[in-house]
Motif scaffolding. Structure first.
Motif, mmCIF file in Angstrom:
data_model
loop_
_atom_site.group_PDB
_atom_site.id
_atom_site.type_symbol
_atom_site.label_atom_id
_atom_site.label_comp_id
_atom_site.label_asym_id
_atom_site.label_seq_id
_atom_site.Cartn_x
_atom_site.Cartn_y
_atom_site.Cartn_z
ATOM 1 N N LEU A 237 0.826 -1.208 0.000
ATOM 2 C CA LEU A 237 0.000 0.000 0.000
ATOM 3 C C LEU A 237 0.856 1.253 0.000
ATOM 4 N N ALA A 238 1.903 1.246 0.838
ATOM 5 C CA ALA A 238 2.793 2.407 0.889
ATOM 6 C C ALA A 238 3.463 2.608 -0.469
ATOM 7 N N GLY A 239 3.866 1.473 -1.102
ATOM 8 C CA GLY A 239 4.491 1.566 -2.424
ATOM 9 C C GLY A 239 3.546 2.147 -3.446
ATOM 10 N N ALA A 240 2.280 1.683 -3.409
ATOM 11 C CA ALA A 240 1.299 2.178 -4.365
ATOM 12 C C ALA A 240 1.047 3.672 -4.161
ATOM 13 N N THR B 95 9.415 1.345 0.569
ATOM 14 C CA THR B 95 7.966 1.315 0.811
ATOM 15 C C THR B 95 7.449 -0.113 0.588
ATOM 16 N N ALA B 96 7.481 -0.575 -0.684
ATOM 17 C CA ALA B 96 7.044 -1.952 -0.949
ATOM 18 C C ALA B 96 8.153 -2.933 -0.589
ATOM 19 N N LEU B 97 9.370 -2.450 -0.585
ATOM 20 C CA LEU B 97 10.574 -3.187 -0.165
ATOM 21 C C LEU B 97 10.945 -4.355 -1.079
ATOM 22 N N THR C 6 11.884 2.587 -9.548
ATOM 23 C CA THR C 6 12.481 1.736 -8.523
ATOM 24 C C THR C 6 12.615 2.464 -7.199
ATOM 25 N N ALA C 7 13.137 3.673 -7.282
ATOM 26 C CA ALA C 7 13.479 4.409 -6.065
ATOM 27 C C ALA C 7 12.314 4.545 -5.080
ATOM 28 N N PRO C 8 11.099 4.887 -5.535
ATOM 29 C CA PRO C 8 10.024 5.072 -4.540
ATOM 30 C C PRO C 8 9.607 3.770 -3.876
ATOM 31 N N LEU C 9 10.003 2.628 -4.471
ATOM 32 C CA LEU C 9 9.588 1.353 -3.897
ATOM 33 C C LEU C 9 10.614 0.807 -2.908
ATOM 34 N N MET D 206 5.960 -6.372 -0.791
ATOM 35 C CA MET D 206 5.581 -7.051 -2.022
ATOM 36 C C MET D 206 6.695 -6.901 -3.046
ATOM 37 N N ALA D 207 6.895 -7.947 -3.831
ATOM 38 C CA ALA D 207 7.919 -7.900 -4.873
ATOM 39 C C ALA D 207 7.454 -7.015 -6.020
ATOM 40 N N ALA D 208 8.416 -6.452 -6.757
ATOM 41 C CA ALA D 208 8.085 -5.674 -7.949
ATOM 42 C C ALA D 208 9.236 -5.830 -8.926
ATOM 43 N N MET D 209 8.942 -5.803 -10.199
ATOM 44 C CA MET D 209 9.989 -6.062 -11.192
ATOM 45 C C MET D 209 11.207 -5.156 -11.063
#
Lengths: 280, 252
Positions: free
Chosen positions: A137-140, A214-216, A208-211, A229-232
């Motif tokens: 949620l923080a990442g989004a 946040t999403a880690l 990438t940087a904002p995640l 949560m993972a992200a590409m």
């Protein structure tokens, strides 16, 4: 040399120079793409899209969790950012008084100029620290902050292109302003608005940087929005800085998929934007 | 004859610009009133104040009153949306909704405001297109895009769209100035027929047109109403020198 010959020579030199600069502009793009394809293509397999990363030393593995996570993050960021951007733009273009609207425009321009790492830090301070944990949620939220100014400004531009005569046609039929705005103005501008949204999605898909804080990111399937949560882009980053050859290959494959995705999004956006616009 | 719309000391300002100056005049029911005058004389501005189209123009301010059927439409508590359903408007350039079919354009006043039963919509579309003499030309392609029509057909479509919502007054802002002579003639014949049912106020640049279609003519100059009277009288024996000069082409 006669005057004419000299003029023709100048013309030739200038044309050559411009062709040269155009080429210089294209070279980095082509180099990047060719390099990514060369390094990544061999690592792309069915497994890449269906499996999660294997522990180091084991062969194979993929980025399925990162692809899934990115999709979730983008969808969430869109759900938060698109309404704010579109309705904010409607306010600016259809309702706003001059002074407030100018202030909002200025704020949006500043917001879009803020480095994305700062956006991540803001989300970290406001959403990660108080809730004591990294989360999708923080990442989004961080991604939506990047999206909002892009969607806002492109939508506003598109709404302003809708001829006043169409708004007046609807108003003169006794249609209230809000219905006119939604059913005539916004609908007429829909293609351009979609283009803006797609470009904003393409932009945040690679962020990438904002995640980072946040999403880690993680190495397994995660479905809870309140957990990391993972992200590409994150996986590419983590794999690329790791010391393992297998992971490097995965990172290249991830880069190729991500770039292809953005390429496709930009092309789609262009296709929508290209369609003929009605000019009265 | 009854007065349908009455302007009483109507002033319109755009910022510092005083565009319409204390105009007082009556518009008769079931007749055609033409507003003529040189460019920038405030004739369109007067017209647009009669259905509160200035409400959305930033910086525009209206004082005085516009009385429609005993009701001041600028009173507090009057909903401009309801006024515009009673007082429709046709614009200078044909402006059908480009994404809509011919059928959908005619019924737009209903569809944009909610739902309407199919059979009722069919009936409204046919009778409105009949009234503007467009039915025979388009009845086989009602689903075609409205932009396929010629300019004159588009303008008649816009008039059909306006009368579909059953107004009592129709404001026309130079409705034929973007059209060729044959289409213009058709619009003028249409105006002649429409006045049986509606009160029509038409702004026009074209003095011959005013003389042909109107019962009453009002001459505006620099935001002032100079003279208003029976069209025949205005065009033959006007009271004011300025009117005569304009009509005989000495200026404007």
């Amino acid at each position: 040399m006669t005057g004419l010959a000299w003029r023709k020579a100048k013309n030739g030199i200038m044309t050559l120079m411009m062709a040269g600069f155009t080429l210089a502009l294209l070279i980095p793009l082509v180099l990047i793409f060719v390099h990514i394809v060369r390094m990544g293509f061999s690592s792309i397999s069915f497994d890449f899209f269906t499996q999660i990363p294997k522990p180091t030393g084991e062969a194979g593995g993929g980025m399925a969790n990162g692809i899934f996570g990115s999709a979730i993050l983008i969808a969430l960021a869109g759900a938060l950012g698109i309404p704010v951007g579109v309705f904010g733009a409607i306010y600016l273009s259809e309702y706003g008084g001059n002074r407030i609207a100018n202030f909002i425009r200025f704020a949006a321009d500043v917001l879009s100029g803020i480095p994305s790492i700062i956006t991540g830090m803001v989300a970290y301070t406001l959403l990660v620290v108080p809730f004591k944990g990294f989360s999708a949620l923080a990442g989004a939220c961080a991604l939506s902050l990047i999206m909002i100014p892009i969607v806002l400004r492109t939508t506003e531009e598109q709404l302003k292109l809708v001829p006043t005569s169409l708004r007046e046609a609807a108003l003169a039929l006794g249609v209230p302003l809000w219905r006119t705005t939604l059913k005539v103005t916004l609908r007429s501008a829909m293609k351009g608005v979609m283009t803006g949204i797609l470009l904003a999605v393409a932009r945040i898909a690679g962020e990438t940087a904002p995640l980072l804080f946040t999403a880690l990111g993680n190495q397994f399937w995660s479905r809870k929005l309140t957990e990391p949560m993972a992200a590409m882009p994150l996986q590419i980053f983590n794999f690329a800085i790791s010391p393992y050859e297998d992971w490097h290959r995965l990172a290249w494959a991830g880069a190729l998929v991500l770039v292809t995705l953005m390429f496709a999004l930009s092309l789609t956006a262009r296709y929508f934007g290209r369609e003929k616009r009605y000019n009265p | 004859m009854d007065t349908k719309v009455k302007l009483d000391k109507l002033n319109v300002y755009f910022g510092q610009n005083h565009a319409v100056k204390a105009v007082t005049m009556d518009f008769r029911a079931n007749s055609v009133t033409a507003i003529i005058g040189p460019s920038g004389c405030g004739k369109s501005t007067v017209l647009r104040s009669i259905n509160r189209m200035h409400d959305l123009t930033p910086g525009a301010r209206v004082t005085g009153s516009v009385v429609f059927d005993e009701m001041d439409i600028y009173d507090r508590g009057i909903d401009p949306v309801l006024i515009r359903r009673k007082i429709g408007m046709v614009f200078q350039k044909p402006n059908p909704f480009p994404a809509m079919s011919i059928y959908d354009n005619v019924i737009a006043g209903y569809r944009l405001n909610g739902r309407i039963a199919r059979s009722e919509a069919d009936e409204i579309v046919e009778s409105s297109l009949q009234r503007v003499a467009l039915w025979d030309e388009v009845k086989d392609r009602l689903r075609a895009n409205s932009m396929e029509l010629s300019g004159g057909q588009q303008q008649r479509l816009c008039i059909a769209r306006t009368i579909a919502v059953k107004p009592e007054v129709i404001l026309m802002d130079e409705p034929a100035s973007a059209l060729d002579p044959i289409s213009t003639l058709k619009i003028e014949e249409l105006i002649e027929e429409l006045k049986e049912k509606y009160t029509i106020i038409i702004v026009t640049h074209n003095m011959q047109q005013a003389a042909r279609v109107s019962d009453v003519t009002a001459f505006f100059y620099m935001g002032d109403l100079i003279e208003c009277g029976e069209t025949k009288k205005i065009f033959t024996t006007p009271d004011r020198k300025q009117t005569e000069d304009y009509i005989t082409g000495r200026f404007g």
